[in-house]
Design a protein around this motif. Sequence first.
Motif, mmCIF file in Angstrom:
data_model
loop_
_atom_site.group_PDB
_atom_site.id
_atom_site.type_symbol
_atom_site.label_atom_id
_atom_site.label_comp_id
_atom_site.label_asym_id
_atom_site.label_seq_id
_atom_site.Cartn_x
_atom_site.Cartn_y
_atom_site.Cartn_z
ATOM 1 N N ALA A 134 0.857 -1.178 0.000
ATOM 2 C CA ALA A 134 0.000 0.000 0.000
ATOM 3 C C ALA A 134 0.894 1.229 0.000
ATOM 4 C CB ALA A 134 -0.910 0.002 1.225
ATOM 5 N N SER A 138 -2.644 6.425 0.226
ATOM 6 C CA SER A 138 -3.887 5.753 0.592
ATOM 7 C C SER A 138 -3.874 5.309 2.055
ATOM 8 C CB SER A 138 -4.123 4.546 -0.311
ATOM 9 O OG SER A 138 -3.115 3.573 -0.128
ATOM 10 N N GLU A 142 -6.704 6.049 4.864
ATOM 11 C CA GLU A 142 -7.382 5.029 5.660
ATOM 12 C C GLU A 142 -7.176 5.268 7.151
ATOM 13 O OE1 GLU A 142 -8.238 0.315 6.153
ATOM 14 O OE2 GLU A 142 -7.270 1.045 4.333
ATOM 15 N N ASN A 260 -16.242 -6.126 0.317
ATOM 16 C CA ASN A 260 -15.963 -4.977 1.176
ATOM 17 C C ASN A 260 -17.096 -4.717 2.162
ATOM 18 O OD1 ASN A 260 -13.562 -4.540 -0.185
ATOM 19 N ND2 ASN A 260 -14.427 -3.025 -1.575
ATOM 20 N N ASP A 269 -12.530 -1.288 4.609
ATOM 21 C CA ASP A 269 -11.803 -1.101 3.346
ATOM 22 C C ASP A 269 -11.971 0.308 2.782
ATOM 23 O OD1 ASP A 269 -10.792 -3.601 3.502
ATOM 24 O OD2 ASP A 269 -12.039 -4.479 1.957
ATOM 25 N N TYR A 270 -11.235 1.230 3.380
ATOM 26 C CA TYR A 270 -11.268 2.627 2.939
ATOM 27 C C TYR A 270 -10.388 2.785 1.712
ATOM 28 C CZ TYR A 270 -13.558 3.780 7.341
ATOM 29 O OH TYR A 270 -14.448 3.861 8.388
ATOM 30 N N GLY A 271 -11.027 2.864 0.572
ATOM 31 C CA GLY A 271 -10.320 3.084 -0.678
ATOM 32 C C GLY A 271 -10.661 4.455 -1.222
ATOM 33 N N ASN A 286 -15.574 7.765 -6.686
ATOM 34 C CA ASN A 286 -14.521 6.904 -7.236
ATOM 35 C C ASN A 286 -14.462 7.104 -8.748
ATOM 36 O OD1 ASN A 286 -12.873 4.834 -8.119
ATOM 37 N ND2 ASN A 286 -14.107 3.174 -7.276
ATOM 38 N N CYS A 505 -9.408 3.415 -7.146
ATOM 39 C CA CYS A 505 -9.056 2.193 -6.428
ATOM 40 C C CYS A 505 -7.560 1.986 -6.329
ATOM 41 C CB CYS A 505 -9.691 0.980 -7.144
ATOM 42 S SG CYS A 505 -11.491 0.998 -7.130
ATOM 43 N N SER A 507 -4.076 2.099 -4.972
ATOM 44 C CA SER A 507 -3.444 2.428 -3.688
ATOM 45 C C SER A 507 -2.214 1.544 -3.462
ATOM 46 C CB SER A 507 -4.434 2.259 -2.545
ATOM 47 O OG SER A 507 -4.910 0.935 -2.460
#
Length: 507
Positions: A134, A138, A142, A260, A269-271, A286, A505, A507
């Motif tokens: 990661a 990102s 999160e 998710n 799942d913080y995207g 997104n 998406c 990250s």
Amino acid sequence: MFAPNGPAAAPFAPGFTNRFHGLGPDFFTELQAASLPNPHWVAVSAGCTALLGWPAQWWQEPGALAAFSGNAAWPGMRPLASVYSGHQFGVWAGQLGDGRALWLGEVESPSGPQELQLKGAGQTPYSRRGDGRAVLRSSIREFLCSEAMAALGIPTTRALCLVGSGELKIQREAVETAAVVTRVAPSFLRFGHFEHFAHHGMPDQLRQLFDYFVAHYAPECAQAPNPVAAVLARVAGQTAELIAQWQAVGFMHGVMNTDNMSMLGLTIDYGPFGFMDGFDPGHVCNHSDHQGRYAFSRQPQIGFWNLHALAQALFPLMPNAESDADAASEELQASLEVYRERFGTALPAAMRAKLGLWETLDEDGPLIDDWLRLLAKHHTDYTIAHRRLAVFDPAQALDAPANAPVRDLFLDRPAFDAWAARYAERLKKAPADTSMARAARMNAVNPAVVLRNHLAQTAIQRAEAGDFSDVQRLQQVLSRPYDEPANPADADFPPNWAQHLEVSCSS
């Protein structure tokens, strides 16, 4: 001081347990994290530390940085990556799994067992050609949002700490540096865990997982006439209440795939998430969501769709699945209706609270709907509008100077005045309610500060330059979202440059 992935001396004994391991190798792959070169602390959450009941300075002890960068393991940690499947953007995606997350084990906390998980700790068998890492960008988002949501009172996974590495470079849209965030939750089980075994024809494992879930997270369902229907109803109710809270605060998840979705009704799942600035029900946070499947206004519908997918996965466990499939389907459908009922109660209650309407009257629904239409027509800032509405004076509804703070948010002043006259009359129907008391109650449910994209981006840019102070400062501000911040800019309108920010998406 510590050999990579070898034992590290823990500064205290958190007492790791590993109940998930008891399910067996069909459910996970046990492996060690990949080493993170030259790690350094970026941030530690005092709130999550308190949740675990750990000493405030645990992270300063020898071995802590090594353990939470993936370079070593505390006694009792048995890292694993779990397997699951799921629907992504409405399409069956087949086998997925923890592609860059490693479950470390459970620790006992004052609020019960909590699982710890490293995100960004390297490749797993489920990485699907990814690197399992990661990026700092990102990971900061999160870390901040997990703790911000907890402070807002919205069910969520938590973030204990964030570790970076300036030496490990990762290719995404650009070359970025790596980071590892430690996530905390009572359970990371998702709808997709159950979908995996149902869709792959593994009924014994599906039953085993269901029994595990009931025993550890829903023991009351074991006593129900039909535990399967009871579990679905439980998850449906929790999911409904969660998404109602998302809608009320203007939060957009961005990727509501079934993998998710939490079995405990947690935000997970913080995207590419976002908080609403100018109110637009059709907003898609997104930019990878080209069809707008996960637009803000569609989140309640998608939550219900995802629950149908979970119901299909649980269907083989119904006691009458083979003898009377129609009856089994009807019983599961009845459980799903809990979602409609709970959401239909939870969101109106949350919106009445945001408008300071503490008794329910028939006129409240149309009044709230017209308020939201007014916000949408003018793309009025969602957070600021509700915050300023607390100072609205019903005794001077048509007095422009008196109500200028909220009135001036709308270009069409007559349209606001027409609504304000109705709102004032509604507020007057609670004559014992003083303006001061109403304002205090509204300010307790309408945050002054949310994690807007521009706030996160500013902290990210400084962190990428080696200055982590803004990440730490912002986390402190977000831990008290209902208080007016010391820096008014934290609660102000986003700057013009923020209109061009996009999240995806990647990250």
